[in-house]
Design an enzyme around this catalytic site. Structure first.
Site, PDB file in Angstrom:
ATOM      1  N   GLY A   8      17.152   0.189  -5.871  1.00 10.34           N
ATOM      2  CA  GLY A   8      16.119  -0.711  -5.354  1.00 10.34           C
ATOM      3  C   GLY A   8      16.738  -1.884  -4.614  1.00 10.34           C
ATOM      4  O   GLY A   8      16.248  -3.015  -4.677  1.00 10.34           O
ATOM      5  N   GLY A  11      14.643  -4.203  -2.282  1.00 11.98           N
ATOM      6  CA  GLY A  11      13.450  -4.860  -2.819  1.00 11.98           C
ATOM      7  C   GLY A  11      13.636  -6.353  -3.004  1.00 11.98           C
ATOM      8  O   GLY A  11      14.653  -6.929  -2.600  1.00 11.98           O
ATOM      9  N   TYR A 143       1.690  -1.561 -15.896  1.00 12.87           N
ATOM     10  CA  TYR A 143       2.977  -2.226 -15.680  1.00 12.87           C
ATOM     11  C   TYR A 143       3.552  -2.704 -17.022  1.00 12.87           C
ATOM     12  O   TYR A 143       4.710  -2.454 -17.351  1.00 12.87           O
ATOM     13  CB  TYR A 143       2.755  -3.413 -14.736  1.00 12.87           C
ATOM     14  CG  TYR A 143       3.998  -4.208 -14.407  1.00 12.87           C
ATOM     15  CD1 TYR A 143       4.940  -3.718 -13.510  1.00 12.87           C
ATOM     16  CD2 TYR A 143       4.208  -5.465 -14.965  1.00 12.87           C
ATOM     17  CE1 TYR A 143       6.069  -4.463 -13.186  1.00 12.87           C
ATOM     18  CE2 TYR A 143       5.327  -6.210 -14.644  1.00 12.87           C
ATOM     19  CZ  TYR A 143       6.257  -5.706 -13.756  1.00 12.87           C
ATOM     20  OH  TYR A 143       7.367  -6.444 -13.443  1.00 12.87           O
TER      21      TYR A 143
END
Ligand code: SER
Length: 317
Positions: A8, A11, A143
């Site tokens: 990632g 990001g 989440y």
């Protein structure tokens, strides 16, 4: 920590963490892992190796670990809270199946693993003020469900297999480099962009909603510092509360107006984000992180605001 894979890397956190480790850890090789459509560019691409690293592709991860003799993996692949509510199965796939792939590779190839948790790992029954390190969590968002499970699975791999897993519960992160995508705390980043551009800001979070927030340099410092900490001092592992500031929207807007008095704000509350925000802590107690690995933030709301405005003026104006 010498040969590092950042999954990632393009990001919000990864883009800055990759560069920080490349700059600050002498002799390190930091592989910028990315997925199609989020390729590294510019300095991130030019300053070190980059590899396709999809958390859902275990053989791909294992090949990178072998090729670069990776000893530490920063797993920053995640859908943030508001997006995860819209795509819960995808969030589960990335956050849980992806984590399992990483932990299995780490077990086989002896890597340390950092997978962030979040204020999102808490829920409505959590004590909201001075949220303790060890307390009831029971989040209601997908989440949050994946973040609690991340903490538990990471601790499981440590206790059962000795995999060196460590992590923190990040507050909402505020930065001027890469925008977050689809979180509940994003408003606290976006308002700075609106203020500097002279645009009206439409706030999706209601006045009076307190959440923990942190400036990105402190968050990056925590991620690096924890992975370098003496393991003998760590009573906890996954995940440490860390905190630096807690505010509600009006406090943030008043602070920005000290420097940009023309800031205009209108509220248009988003029910999904507001419900999530209401279930999260107002302020976390980070005394365990302070005691076990000397965590200490450097920015408060005022110093962060000064720096954000200065950096965004250079970038946007
Ligand atoms: N910033 C994240 C979000 O709002 C929480 O960790 O989803």
């Amino acid at each position: 920590m010498k040969n590092v894979l950042v999954i990632g890397s393009t990001g919000q956190i990864g883009s800055e963490l990759t560069m920080k480790i490349r700059r600050e850890i002498p002799g390190s090789t930091v592989v910028a892992g990315y997925i199609p459509g989020a390729e590294p560019k510019g300095i991130l691409l030019e300053s070190g190796p980059a590899e396709l690293a999809d958390v859902r592709n275990a053989p791909q991860l294992a090949a990178i670990v072998d090729k670069y003799r990776i000893d530490t993996i920063y797993n920053l692949a995640a859908l943030l809270s508001a997006v995860a509510e819209k795509k819960p199965l995808l969030a589960w796939d990335i956050q849980m199946n992806g984590l399992l792939n990483i932990l299995e590779v780490a077990r086989e190839k002896n890597c340390a693993v950092f997978t962030p948790s979040s204020i999102g790992s808490f829920g409505p029954e959590t004590p909201h003020v001075g949220t303790p390190q060890d307390t009831i969590q029971r989040p209601r968002s997908m989440y949050g469900v994946t973040k609690v499970a991340t903490e538990l699975l990471s601790d499981y791999y440590f206790h059962k297999y000795g995999v060196d897993t460590r992590s923190v519960r990040f507050p909402g992160l505020i930065s001027n480099v890469t925008l977050p995508g689809g979180g509940t705390t994003d408003y606290a980043v976006e308002v700075y962009y609106s203020a500097v551009k002279g645009e009206e800001f439409v706030c999706p979070i209601a006045p009076g909603t307190y959440m923990d927030m942190m400036y990105m340099p402190d968050a990056l410092g925590a991620a690096v510092h924890l992975m370098e900490a003496d393991p003998a001092r760590l009573v906890h592992r996954n995940s440490f509360n860390i905190a630096s500031m807690s505010f509600e929207p009006e406090t943030l807007f008043a602070k920005i107006r000290e420097y940009i008095p023309s800031l205009k704000v209108r509220y248009e509350v988003d029910p999904i984000r507001q419900a999530i925000a209401n279930s999260w802590p107002d302020s976390m107690d980070d005394s365990c992180a302070r005691a076990e690995w000397d965590w200490k933030p450097t920015y408060d709301l005022d110093s962060m605001t000064v720096d954000m405005i200065e950096c965004l003026r250079k970038k946007l104006v």
